[in-house]
Design an enzyme around this catalytic site. Structure first.
Site, short mmCIF file in Angstrom:
data_model
loop_
_atom_site.label_atom_id
_atom_site.label_comp_id
_atom_site.label_asym_id
_atom_site.label_seq_id
_atom_site.Cartn_x
_atom_site.Cartn_y
_atom_site.Cartn_z
N GLN A 11 -21.85 -75.39 39.60
CA GLN A 11 -22.82 -74.31 38.78
C GLN A 11 -23.25 -75.00 38.22
O GLN A 11 -22.39 -75.59 37.26
CB GLN A 11 -22.03 -73.48 39.28
CG GLN A 11 -22.96 -71.93 39.38
CD GLN A 11 -21.51 -70.47 39.18
OE1 GLN A 11 -20.67 -70.50 39.39
NE2 GLN A 11 -22.20 -70.00 38.27
N SER A 89 -15.41 -77.74 40.82
CA SER A 89 -15.86 -76.69 40.56
C SER A 89 -15.38 -76.00 41.69
O SER A 89 -15.08 -76.48 42.66
CB SER A 89 -16.43 -76.33 39.28
OG SER A 89 -16.12 -74.82 39.30
N LEU A 90 -17.07 -75.32 42.39
CA LEU A 90 -17.63 -74.97 42.89
C LEU A 90 -17.07 -75.95 44.39
O LEU A 90 -16.75 -75.92 45.39
CB LEU A 90 -18.46 -74.41 42.86
CG LEU A 90 -18.84 -73.66 44.10
CD1 LEU A 90 -18.71 -72.77 45.06
CD2 LEU A 90 -21.12 -73.89 44.32
N ARG A 114 -15.84 -64.64 45.38
CA ARG A 114 -15.43 -65.72 44.27
C ARG A 114 -15.86 -65.34 43.09
O ARG A 114 -15.58 -64.71 42.20
CB ARG A 114 -14.47 -67.54 44.55
CG ARG A 114 -14.88 -68.01 43.32
CD ARG A 114 -14.24 -68.91 43.72
NE ARG A 114 -13.88 -70.47 42.72
CZ ARG A 114 -14.49 -70.81 41.67
NH1 ARG A 114 -15.89 -71.06 42.20
NH2 ARG A 114 -13.64 -71.82 41.08
N HIS A 196 -13.22 -71.74 34.04
CA HIS A 196 -11.64 -72.38 34.16
C HIS A 196 -10.81 -72.58 32.84
O HIS A 196 -10.60 -73.19 31.97
CB HIS A 196 -11.73 -74.22 34.74
CG HIS A 196 -12.85 -74.26 35.70
ND1 HIS A 196 -12.28 -74.02 36.67
CD2 HIS A 196 -13.66 -74.20 35.77
CE1 HIS A 196 -13.69 -74.55 37.87
NE2 HIS A 196 -14.18 -74.67 37.55
N GLN A 244 -7.42 -73.28 39.49
CA GLN A 244 -8.75 -73.70 39.55
C GLN A 244 -9.47 -73.04 38.46
O GLN A 244 -10.33 -73.22 37.83
CB GLN A 244 -9.36 -74.20 40.49
CG GLN A 244 -10.57 -74.70 40.43
CD GLN A 244 -11.84 -74.59 41.11
OE1 GLN A 244 -12.20 -73.11 41.19
NE2 GLN A 244 -12.06 -75.75 41.72
#
Length: 300
Positions: A11, A89-90, A114, A196, A244
């Site tokens: 992101q 991340s994503l 999510r 996170h 995560q």
């Protein structure tokens, strides 16, 4: 055969017009746009090509970025040179798609939900994220512990660059603390979700249920954001991707762990990780963002 590491951004890499060149020049890209649109009942051409408010909402940002990266990956002609897939991340979810762990429609549904779960976690408390430049990790970690605020390390991007996550009001208060400690720059990001960190605990169990539903049993190696080590099974993926949500992204550690087994990194659908990699590794990163960069990557 060149050993390639496949990278997928997270992101923050979104922009209006993303994937437009690939869409205009590829029937495969058009087909993938349709799959994504049907998956969550949203016109992805309008979402990604036209000015709109949705692209900035996390439940739409996440599938848009995933789709862009997935198309760039599918149009790449050297998938057989795969050594590791790694996402920021994503991007770890896109890495799982590339590794054969998810079908595209399921991946779109998964990250769309999510995003909703993450947004829901901050319904009562406004979250945000903050970049701290010029301090070592240990100094930042110690400040977070001693200040007793709702602020945690979230993204270990490179030496001297650490992103924090937590309650927006606490991040704002601590901005001066990091500057007093010698930070070259402290910048509060324009975000309403803190990724996170422990404030996302409410999303953990619902995400596990989704992962159980959509993930395949085995797949090619994907490097975990949580451990900086590769995994290849559904059982591992469910625990690691759930963790995560609440634990930091170990990006620079992940790159360091695999760089000796990689001759070149290919970043699909962005250039953000290429910029970070210049500070982390001597291994070159080639972006694939449009037909021109795709051709360059295919000619390596």
């Amino acid at each position: 055969m060149m050993k390639l590491g496949f990278l997928f951004p997270g992101q923050g890499s979104q922009f209006v017009g993303m994937a437009k060149d690939l869409y205009d020049n590829s029937d495969k890209a058009k087909e993938m746009f349709k799959i994504a649109s049907d998956a969550i009942g949203t016109d992805f051409t309008k979402l990604m090509f036209e000015e709109n408010d949705k692209l900035g909402e996390t439940e739409y940002t996440q599938p848009a970025i995933l789709l862009y990266s997935a198309i760039a990956y599918e149009l790449f002609g050297k998938k057989e040179d795969y050594t590791y897939a790694l996402g920021h991340s994503l991007g770890e979810f896109t890495a799982l798609y590339a590794a054969g762990a998810l079908e595209l429609g399921d991946a779109i549904k998964l990250v769309h939900t999510r995003g909703k779960l993450m947004k829901e976690a901050f319904k009562e408390t406004e979250g945000s994220m903050m970049v701290v430049l010029g301090l070592d990790d240990e100094t930042i970690e110690n400040i977070c512990k001693t200040e007793n605020k709702r602020v945690w390390p979230a993204n270990y991007n490179s030496d001297g660059q650490l992103v924090l996550a937590g309650a927006k009001e606490d991040l704002a208060v601590m901005e001066a603390t990091f500057k007093d400690a010698g930070a070259k720059r402290v910048m509060l990001l324009n975000m309403s979700v803190a990724s996170h960190c422990p404030m996302l605990e409410s999303a953990v169990e619902p995400l596990k249920e989704l992962l159980e539903k959509y993930l395949k049993d085995e797949f090619k190696p994907v490097v975990s954001n949580v451990t900086a080590k590769p995994y290849t099974t559904k059982k591992e993926a469910i625990e690691l991707l759930a963790n995560q949500l609440t634990k930091p992204v170990l990006y620079k550690q992940s790159i360091k762990n695999i760089e000796e087994d990689v001759d070149m990194f290919i970043e699909f659908g962005g250039k953000v990780l290429m910029g970070i990699n210049r500070k982390v590794t001597k291994v070159k990163t080639q972006p694939v963002t449009d037909m021109k960069t795709l051709e360059k990557a295919n000619n390596l």
